[in-house]
Design a protein around this motif. Structure first.
Motif, short mmCIF file in Angstrom:
data_model
loop_
_atom_site.label_atom_id
_atom_site.label_comp_id
_atom_site.label_asym_id
_atom_site.label_seq_id
_atom_site.Cartn_x
_atom_site.Cartn_y
_atom_site.Cartn_z
N GLU A 143 38.46 51.45 39.38
CA GLU A 143 38.47 51.71 37.93
C GLU A 143 37.30 51.03 37.22
O GLU A 143 36.74 51.58 36.26
CB GLU A 143 39.81 51.28 37.31
N ASP A 144 36.91 49.85 37.69
CA ASP A 144 35.75 49.16 37.10
C ASP A 144 34.46 49.91 37.40
O ASP A 144 33.58 50.04 36.53
CB ASP A 144 35.65 47.72 37.63
N PHE A 145 34.36 50.38 38.62
CA PHE A 145 33.16 51.13 39.02
C PHE A 145 33.08 52.45 38.24
O PHE A 145 31.99 52.86 37.80
CB PHE A 145 33.20 51.40 40.53
N THR A 146 34.22 53.07 38.02
CA THR A 146 34.25 54.33 37.27
C THR A 146 33.75 54.14 35.85
O THR A 146 33.02 55.00 35.30
CB THR A 146 35.67 54.91 37.25
N LEU A 147 34.08 53.02 35.23
CA LEU A 147 33.61 52.74 33.87
C LEU A 147 32.09 52.65 33.83
O LEU A 147 31.44 53.17 32.91
CB LEU A 147 34.23 51.44 33.36
N ILE A 199 26.42 55.40 33.21
CA ILE A 199 25.25 56.02 33.84
C ILE A 199 25.19 57.51 33.47
O ILE A 199 24.12 58.03 33.13
CB ILE A 199 25.30 55.85 35.37
N TRP A 200 26.34 58.17 33.52
CA TRP A 200 26.38 59.60 33.16
C TRP A 200 25.94 59.81 31.71
O TRP A 200 25.20 60.74 31.41
CB TRP A 200 27.79 60.14 33.37
N ALA A 226 24.83 49.25 39.80
CA ALA A 226 26.11 49.02 39.12
C ALA A 226 27.15 48.50 40.09
O ALA A 226 27.90 47.56 39.79
CB ALA A 226 26.58 50.33 38.48
N PHE A 227 27.21 49.10 41.27
CA PHE A 227 28.12 48.63 42.32
C PHE A 227 27.83 47.17 42.64
O PHE A 227 28.74 46.35 42.79
CB PHE A 227 27.93 49.50 43.56
N GLY A 228 26.54 46.82 42.73
CA GLY A 228 26.13 45.46 43.05
C GLY A 228 26.53 44.45 41.99
O GLY A 228 26.89 43.31 42.30
N LEU A 229 26.48 44.85 40.72
CA LEU A 229 26.90 43.95 39.64
C LEU A 229 28.38 43.60 39.76
O LEU A 229 28.78 42.45 39.54
CB LEU A 229 26.61 44.60 38.28
N LEU A 230 29.18 44.59 40.12
CA LEU A 230 30.62 44.33 40.30
C LEU A 230 30.89 43.50 41.55
O LEU A 230 31.74 42.61 41.54
CB LEU A 230 31.37 45.66 40.36
#
Length: 370
Positions: free
Chosen positions: A17-21, A26-27, A235-239
């Motif tokens: 859910e965090d990655f989806t946000l 990005i979209w 973004a994945f890396g930040l999480l």
């Protein structure tokens, strides 16, 4: 335990859910790559976390090695280790550089500084050691040799994310150091990597080289390649960065459980931390002495597989045994006795955040009960 496969590693995944946000951001921005906001932020956050001044993100862990050699204008011969993942030596080959293999220290599995000077020739321009399993090389001795002969030092630190000695990042050493953020690593961006340097001008040169050499809309300053990390993986890396400390703590607990459980296992040797090193517990290798243990490494490896436990013979075979390199004089097995012995005795046991204590205990019991 009998039915569920246990692999040598499992990727660290942020909450979906965090990655989806972040994907929605990005979209909405419609910026997918080319040094977007998440890319810039991740470089900044990683510099802070790793205690380093300059870092350039890449789309994988091999390209930083290739670009480091270009950025430092390395040619001729480079002294390196046969005990590593093939990307270390492939990066030299892709740059038209001859790898010169030197044997490893039998305790640390790292390049043996005492063997380096004998391998130096008039064509030698650099040393490329590897912090194997995240255990630091003898950086002080290697630097002394490099300074004595005017050589550059590039550390392959693919395993050494967050590793420190005496409170300082291991990435400070050498002229450059590289990281891998592959899904199998302690910290990952799905695929990814980074190149660490020590000054702003070098950082600019690296960033030119990873983006086709562009210094402006119509200005090309170097024959660069495309090595950029995209916004999705940034973004994945930040999480992932928010989770990595907990993951390392979990890995440490598993490593301590292995060490305690295997201490009395005759013929099984574990690696341990050295001095004031802060490790990341990226791997847990054991080394099998067949005469004492009563079983060869490969027999134990196959026994584990039969029980759905998938360790890894990492690194086996040696890079120097592959067809591309085996014809080199430095690749002869008689020149690499320690590396040959270690490669033929190693198994890396499963270790990752989420591996349960009872699963570790079952692995220990399987090794002990021959």
């Amino acid at each position: 335990m009998k039915n569920k496969p246990i692999y040598v590693t499992s990727p660290l995944l942020p909450p979906l859910e965090d990655f989806t946000l972040l994907l929605k951001e990005i979209w909405n921005s419609k910026t997918l790559t080319n040094n977007g906001n998440f890319h810039q932020l991740l470089e900044k956050e990683l510099c802070s976390y790793l205690k380093i001044p300059y870092l350039s993100l890449f789309t994988n862990g091999t390209l930083p090695l290739i670009v480091a050699l270009q950025a430092l204008r390395i040619t001729g011969e480079v002294i390196t280790t046969p005990y590593s993942f093939v990307a270390t030596t492939h990066s030299l080959w892709w740059n038209g550089i001859k790898p010169v293999f030197v044997d490893i220290d039998p305790i640390t599995c790292n390049l043996d500084p005492n063997k380096i000077e004998a391998a130096i020739t008039p064509l030698t321009t650099a040393i490329m050691p590897v912090h194997v399993y995240g255990h630091p090389c003898d950086t002080e001795q290697i630097q002394k040799i490099a300074d004595k002969y005017g050589l550059k030092v590039i550390y392959d630190a693919a395993h050494a994310f967050g590793v420190e000695t005496a409170g300082k990042s291991i990435l400070e050493h050498g002229d450059m150091a590289t990281l891998s953020f592959h899904a199998t690593k302690v910290y990952n961006t799905i695929e990814g990597g980074a190149l660490i340097c020590h000054d702003e001008q070098t950082k600019k040169r690296i960033d030119y080289l990873k983006n086709f050499g562009f210094a402006g809309e119509t200005t090309i300053v170097a024959p660069g390649i495309n090595g950029k990390m995209d916004e999705v993986r940034a973004a994945f890396g930040l999480l992932s960065l928010k989770m990595v400390d907990r993951a390392i703590q979990s890995r440490q607990e598993i490593a301590l459980q292995y060490q305690a459980g295997l201490e009395a296992a005759s013929g099984i040797t574990c690696m341990k931390g050295i001095g004031d090193t802060k490790l990341n517990y990226s791997y847990f290798p054991i080394f099998v002495d067949a005469d004492q243990y009563g079983m060869t490494r490969d027999e134990l490896y196959c026994k584990m597989k039969e029980k759905n436990i998938f360790g890894r013979r990492y690194f086996y075979p040696l890079i120097s045994n592959f067809s591309t390199y085996k014809g080199l004089n430095s690749a002869k097995p008689e020149n690499l006795p320690n590396a040959t012995k270690i490669a033929n005795s190693v198994i890396c046991l499963p270790i990752y955040d989420g591996l349960k204590q009872e699963e570790v205990a079952s692995i220990i019991n399987l090794i002990i009960e021959k």
